[in-house]
Design a protein around this motif. Structure first.
Motif, PDB file in Angstrom:
ATOM      1  N   PRO A 143      -4.165 -12.399  29.760  1.00 20.36           N
ATOM      2  CA  PRO A 143      -2.506 -12.909  30.329  1.00 20.36           C
ATOM      3  C   PRO A 143      -1.382 -11.602  30.118  1.00 20.36           C
ATOM      4  CG  PRO A 143      -3.189 -14.647  28.481  1.00 20.36           C
ATOM      5  CD  PRO A 143      -4.241 -13.105  28.355  1.00 20.36           C
TER       6      PRO A 143
ATOM      7  N   ARG B 289      -5.606 -19.647  31.795  1.00 20.93           N
ATOM      8  CA  ARG B 289      -6.382 -21.038  30.922  1.00 20.93           C
ATOM      9  C   ARG B 289      -7.729 -21.640  31.921  1.00 20.93           C
ATOM     10  NH1 ARG B 289      -1.686 -21.804  27.480  1.00 20.93           N
ATOM     11  NH2 ARG B 289      -1.899 -21.615  25.432  1.00 20.93           N
TER      12      ARG B 289
ATOM     13  N   ALA C   3      -5.373 -18.158  24.224  1.00 23.72           N
ATOM     14  CA  ALA C   3      -4.359 -16.525  25.063  1.00 23.72           C
ATOM     15  C   ALA C   3      -3.559 -16.678  25.284  1.00 23.72           C
ATOM     16  CB  ALA C   3      -5.051 -17.978  26.556  1.00 23.72           C
ATOM     17  N   ASP C   4      -2.266 -17.205  24.668  1.00 29.33           N
ATOM     18  CA  ASP C   4      -0.873 -17.347  24.866  1.00 29.33           C
ATOM     19  C   ASP C   4      -0.082 -16.370  23.501  1.00 29.33           C
ATOM     20  OD1 ASP C   4      -0.842 -18.519  22.536  1.00 29.33           O
ATOM     21  OD2 ASP C   4       1.253 -20.105  22.790  1.00 29.33           O
TER      22      ASP C   4
ATOM     23  N   PRO D  46      -0.107 -17.158  31.090  1.00 25.34           N
ATOM     24  CA  PRO D  46      -0.593 -17.720  30.077  1.00 25.34           C
ATOM     25  C   PRO D  46      -1.819 -19.115  31.189  1.00 25.34           C
ATOM     26  CG  PRO D  46       0.313 -17.310  29.090  1.00 25.34           C
ATOM     27  CD  PRO D  46       1.518 -16.848  30.315  1.00 25.34           C
TER      28      PRO D  46
END
Lengths: 266, 293
Positions: free
Chosen positions: A161, A170, A73-74, A166
């Motif tokens: 994101p 999540r 995610a990041d 992020p």
């Protein structure tokens, strides 16, 4: 694209946080479901490698993708967070190529621990049972039931994101995973068990194990569930339709992200 | 490499005017871009390197119109850019980071890449630290890695945005000298709000204020804006109230003030030679009077 893929792969693979998160999720999972340690992985068909590998696929594909999504995610937005994006965006390598390279590299590296757990357990089974065909079934199961879902959620979690932070993403992703993939469909309106379910049930029951008694584990319309029009009866055709859906969703999400990034430059 | 800006305007959402009809011709060599925070320097830099698009107007760099895809690509092939607050991947070593950027810049030959990276690590005095992870680097060292990445393809145009902010005095001097050495037949565009950086490195400069071009020309011309307006006053009493106090230096029992004013700020005031900072401040003062908002 190749350079980005290579570097992103190595950077993610060397991320200590990724391995720690996977270890925690795995520990929680096997603490709750002890069948991971039994030779037939809870399905009770002695020495039958296909059933055992499909059961392993179901186990690994149920919770490990949560860690996968959270760890992906990041990775796209961190270029901006770290302040590297300014330099990367002024190189002659296009943003689209870098996006694809990052997607492939990050997703491959983040899927590595899942593959390690899956194939590690498959090797234990093959050796203990003296069944080398288990490795063939393991590869087929991993490729056809787990990988398509990872392809889709990799695209979703890499690019999501761009719209929200992020951390919030999540949380939403974990909620989505349980609601959209694991919940029993009759409990509430959900895409769980549908053609949009990323856990690979359609591939398992439609193509790899069609002989399964549909009365025991039904795969298709659920009695009393909403959105049953999204749950065709499992068959080889529907299995490939599911595969195509996962790939198409991944491509669509990446294309939208590319457009979003291009618009941001104005 | 010549840069031509014609009627360049950038307006952000909310009707925020970052650049207002800029017309400027930047020749080859070291060129300074001065302005206070929020003057539009970074916006201009980001347009020049293709990170954002102008609202209107044209930018031609080395004859290429950067509004077209081909023009932008042609410029990016000959561009080195050091952004304000450059970041790095903390887990890569300096050498690996440079290798990655070199690949993105199209240096495909491994031998050539290795040779160039070693050469640049030498130039920025980081050979000893090349295989250390970047997370252990000081701000000055990261800036040096930044300049090395900007030079990987031996660019004809080097754009550096506020490169000395946050550096200690020694690092600043070292960095300025490095930029001057690099100028040669390149265009090096140095954007800063630190007047001394321009004074020590550039012959020509432009000054921006609130998105407008308020000066362009050589350093001497800007210095002369403060001619006959710079005074020193040494007193143990209160600071002069007429004019703008530029500096206050304790001297004996009193304080020596440096003041910019159209007429002597005190009967004891003595005229003194202006510097670039005086010229810049005089210019900004007169601009404030002519453009109060």
């Amino acid at each position: 694209m190749i350079a980005t893929m290579r570097y992103e792969f190595h950077m993610q693979l060397r991320s200590r946080a990724m391995w720690v998160v996977y270890a925690l999720v795995f520990t929680v999972y096997v603490a709750v479901d002890r069948s991971f340690f039994t030779l037939y992985l809870g399905r009770g068909v002695e020495g039958e490698p296909k059933t055992a590998m499909l059961a392993l696929g179901t186990m690994v594909g149920a919770l490990m993708p949560v860690a996968y999504g959270c760890m992906v995610a990041d990775r796209l937005v961190r270029d901006t967070r770290l302040g590297v994006a300014g330099v990367l965006d002024t190189t002659p390598t296009g943003q689209g190529s870098r996006l694809i390279g990052k997607y492939l590299g990050v997703c491959a590296a983040t899927a590595a621990p899942i593959a390690l757990v899956f194939f590690g357990r498959a090797i234990v089974f093959a050796v203990a049972e003296g069944e080398p065909t288990a490795l063939g079934w393991a590869s087929t199961t991993f490729l056809l039931t787990i990988t398509p879902g990872l392809i889709f959620i990799g695209a979703l979690t890499l690019t999501g994101p761009l719209l929200i932070s992020p951390m919030i993403f999540r949380v939403l992703f974990v909620v989505y995973w349980f609601w959209g993939n694991l919940i029993y469909p009759a409990m509430m309106p959900t895409i769980s068990g549908s053609i949009f379910d990323a856990t690979g049930g359609y591939m398992e029951f439609g193509l790899l194990s069609p002989e399964r008694d549909p009365n025991v584990i039904p795969y298709g319309p659920y009695p009393g569930a909403a959105l049953n029009f999204l749950r065709p009866v499992a068959s080889p055709t529907v299995a490939f339709l599911w595969l195509g859906t996962m790939l198409a969703l991944a491509v669509a999400v990446l294309a939208l992200a590319r457009l979003h990034l291009a618009r941001k430059a104005t | 490499m010549r840069i031509e800006l014609t009627d360049l305007t950038k307006t952000y959402k909310g009707n925020v005017h970052a650049l207002r009809g800029l017309n400027l011709d930047i020749p080859t060599g070291m060129y300074g871009l001065l302005g206070s925070n929020g003057a539009g320097k970074t916006t201009l830099m980001r347009i020049l390197v293709g990170l954002i698009k102008p609202t209107s107007g044209t930018v031609r760099i080395g004859g290429h119109d950067i509004a077209s895809g081909e023009g932008k690509l042609a410029v990016q092939r000959t561009l080195g850019y050091l952004p304000q607050n450059l970041g790095v991947y903390p887990d890569l070593t300096a050498r690996r980071f440079l290798d990655y950027i070199a690949l993105l810049k199209g240096l495909d030959s491994r031998t050539e890449r290795r040779r160039r990276i070693n050469e640049l690590l030498e130039v920025v005095a980081l050979t000893e630290e090349a295989d250390r992870k970047l997370k252990g680097f000081s701000g000055g060292m990261v800036q040096r890695v930044g300049i090395a990445q900007a030079l990987l393809t031996d660019p004809r145009l080097l754009v550096v945005d506020e490169p000395t902010t946050g550096l200690d005095p020694e690092e600043r001097i070292r960095f300025r000298n490095l930029l001057s050495q690099l100028a040669g037949d390149r265009t090096v565009l140095l954007s800063t709000h630190i007047v001394d950086d321009v004074a020590q490195t550039c012959r020509s400069l432009a000054v921006l204020a609130k998105g407008r071009l308020v000066f362009h020309g050589d350093v001497g011309a800007l210095v002369s804006r403060a001619a006959h307006q710079v005074w020193t006053v040494t007193t143990s009493g209160p600071a002069p109230t007429w004019g703008r106090v530029v500096s206050a230096l304790p001297e004996g029992t009193g304080v020596r003030y440096r003041v910019i004013a159209a007429s002597p700020p005190d009967p004891t005031a003595r005229p003194t030679d202006p510097g670039l900072e005086d010229g810049y401040l005089a210019l900004m003062e007169s601009d404030r009077l002519t453009h109060p908002v």
